[in-house]
Write a protein that holds these residues in place. Sequence first.
Motif, mmCIF file in Angstrom:
data_model
loop_
_atom_site.group_PDB
_atom_site.id
_atom_site.type_symbol
_atom_site.label_atom_id
_atom_site.label_comp_id
_atom_site.label_asym_id
_atom_site.label_seq_id
_atom_site.Cartn_x
_atom_site.Cartn_y
_atom_site.Cartn_z
ATOM 1 N N ASN B 24 29.331 26.770 63.521
ATOM 2 C CA ASN B 24 29.495 26.719 64.784
ATOM 3 C C ASN B 24 31.180 25.823 64.672
ATOM 4 O O ASN B 24 31.282 25.716 64.203
ATOM 5 C CB ASN B 24 28.968 25.039 65.239
ATOM 6 C CG ASN B 24 27.668 25.904 65.438
ATOM 7 O OD1 ASN B 24 27.065 26.525 66.540
ATOM 8 N ND2 ASN B 24 26.315 25.597 65.189
ATOM 9 N N SER B 25 31.747 26.072 66.791
ATOM 10 C CA SER B 25 33.532 25.878 66.564
ATOM 11 C C SER B 25 32.946 25.445 67.755
ATOM 12 O O SER B 25 32.392 25.766 68.394
ATOM 13 C CB SER B 25 34.376 26.615 65.403
ATOM 14 O OG SER B 25 35.383 26.637 66.144
ATOM 15 N N SER B 26 34.441 24.415 67.579
ATOM 16 C CA SER B 26 34.573 24.415 68.854
ATOM 17 C C SER B 26 36.302 24.866 69.633
ATOM 18 O O SER B 26 36.384 24.848 70.395
ATOM 19 C CB SER B 26 35.081 23.106 69.471
ATOM 20 O OG SER B 26 36.663 22.599 68.374
ATOM 21 N N SER B 27 36.372 26.448 68.910
ATOM 22 C CA SER B 27 37.578 27.144 69.227
ATOM 23 C C SER B 27 36.533 28.209 69.119
ATOM 24 O O SER B 27 35.596 29.026 68.866
ATOM 25 C CB SER B 27 37.533 27.379 67.842
ATOM 26 O OG SER B 27 39.236 25.600 67.149
ATOM 27 N N VAL B 28 37.324 29.125 69.352
ATOM 28 C CA VAL B 28 36.943 30.904 70.094
ATOM 29 C C VAL B 28 37.681 31.391 69.031
ATOM 30 O O VAL B 28 38.526 31.060 68.988
ATOM 31 C CB VAL B 28 37.232 31.588 71.526
ATOM 32 C CG1 VAL B 28 36.973 32.688 71.769
ATOM 33 C CG2 VAL B 28 36.823 30.469 72.624
ATOM 34 N N PHE B 29 37.116 32.293 68.607
ATOM 35 C CA PHE B 29 37.275 33.748 67.813
ATOM 36 C C PHE B 29 36.665 34.853 68.003
ATOM 37 O O PHE B 29 35.738 34.741 68.285
ATOM 38 C CB PHE B 29 36.096 33.128 65.752
ATOM 39 C CG PHE B 29 36.525 31.890 65.052
ATOM 40 C CD1 PHE B 29 35.751 30.424 65.696
ATOM 41 C CD2 PHE B 29 37.276 31.837 63.858
ATOM 42 C CE1 PHE B 29 36.508 28.977 64.592
ATOM 43 C CE2 PHE B 29 37.738 30.705 63.635
ATOM 44 C CZ PHE B 29 37.294 29.643 64.376
ATOM 45 N N SER B 30 37.574 35.522 67.002
ATOM 46 C CA SER B 30 38.552 37.284 67.614
ATOM 47 C C SER B 30 36.652 37.551 66.781
ATOM 48 O O SER B 30 36.098 38.583 67.438
ATOM 49 C CB SER B 30 39.115 37.648 67.595
ATOM 50 O OG SER B 30 39.649 37.305 66.686
#
Lengths: 115, 111
Positions: B24-30
């Motif tokens: 999980n992350s709070s950032s968007v990943f490509s």
Amino acid sequence: DAGVIQSPRHEVTEMGQEVTLRCKPISGHNSLFWYRQTMMRGLELLIYFNNNVPIDDSGMPEDRFSAKMPNASFSTLKIQPSEPRDSAVYFCASSLDRVGTGELFFGEGSRLTVL
Amino acid sequence: TQLLEQSPQFLSIQEGENLTVYCNSSSVFSSLQWYRQEPGEGPVLLVTVVTGGEVKKLKRLTFQFGDARKDSSLHITAAQPGDTGLYLCAGPNSGYSTLTFGKGTMLLVSP
């Protein structure tokens, strides 16, 4: 084709000694990475080369660490002087180009123990 | 810095059980990648997911990329001792030049 080759596989040294880790990336790969792995911090990027030029060394802990890539087939990571907190597994990895959706190929790692 | 949180940190199960691990992350990943690392070896790429909502299968392993591209999961069906290892998720930085890794989930499958 051989994978990423690292040496030595294991190194035990005393605090204050110089340590040199070596890496031969996969032939034709343009990017080379040095990572450090510990239980506490996981895999941390130390430095990244592209076409033999250091691009991002923001992960290098301090001036005791240095890395070179004199040609496309060889890189070194040097620690001088070494300290017990440097004990970790150091991985070299290479990729064909920008990692984006590409694959990182890792060596088997160099396990460093500083007493 | 884009951070990837993996859970659980450690999982010990019996052969034949099913399991799911998360990234999980709070950032968007490509895109996100999953690697498996066996003891004494370097990580090896299992799969790359690129599109939000994407599901990829690799034999008994099913990988899913969240719709918002902020998370991913790995589901293993009927785990086997050969599945034992450290499972790492990784995502590219904004310049697509380096990969940031999560700390991993250590999976132990007992016979």
